[in-house]
Design a protein around this motif. Structure first.
Motif, PDB file in Angstrom:
ATOM      1  N   HIS A 148       0.852   4.173  -2.859  1.00  0.00           N
ATOM      2  CA  HIS A 148       0.572   5.546  -2.452  1.00  0.00           C
ATOM      3  C   HIS A 148       1.683   6.493  -2.898  1.00  0.00           C
TER       4      HIS A 148
ATOM      5  N   GLU B  13       1.871   9.579  -5.875  1.00  0.00           N
ATOM      6  CA  GLU B  13       2.178  10.991  -5.618  1.00  0.00           C
ATOM      7  C   GLU B  13       2.934  11.632  -6.771  1.00  0.00           C
TER       8      GLU B  13
ATOM      9  N   LEU C 261       0.830  -1.208   0.000  1.00  0.00           N
ATOM     10  CA  LEU C 261       0.000   0.000   0.000  1.00  0.00           C
ATOM     11  C   LEU C 261       0.866   1.261   0.000  1.00  0.00           C
TER      12      LEU C 261
END
Length: 134
Positions: free
Chosen positions: A19, A23, A15
């Motif tokens: 993530h 970005e 995860l």
């Protein structure tokens, strides 16, 4: 004993990877913008602050287009696939995010320059001022 940092556990690696990788699709940084501007930039850099703040100092090569002026007609002379990079005052300002949202609503690819003009100056990069060549 846990601290305020570890009270909420870190995300599982898969995860966290997703993530942090995501970005980079939303933002870039001052170093990468500076490097790209020294070559043949493949994006349009928009300073979305007021004209007065832009005149006092902006990233060389940036165009001033405040958030409220971001409309379809102002973007027509750039091809639809043109990537825009927005910046404002810095981490304490959400103008870059507002501008990015507006560009996305107009169907334009967009990223934010993290740190804004504050980050640019923190890195020691020069600014252009009104009346100077960008």
């Amino acid at each position: 004993m846990t601290s305020a940092v570890t009270t909420v556990p870190a995300a599982p690696s898969d995860l966290a990877r997703a993530h942090f990788a995501a970005e980079f699709t939303f933002e870039t940084d001052c170093w990468d913008v500076h490097d790209a501007l020294s070559k043949q930039p493949d994006f349009v850099l928009l300073d979305v602050r007021s004209p007065a703040l832009f005149a006092r100092g902006h990233v060389p090569g940036a165009l001033n287009l405040p958030v409220g002026k971001i409309v379809r007609s102002k973007l027509e002379h750039w091809p639809q696939e043109t990537v825009f990079v927005t910046y404002c005052a810095g981490p304490h300002c959400n103008g870059a995010a507002k501008a990015a949202l507006r560009l996305a609503e107009l169907g334009r690819p967009v990223k934010i320059m993290a740190g804004g003009i504050t980050g640019w100056l923190d890195e020691g990069f020069a600014v252009a001022r009104d009346g100077e060549a960008a």
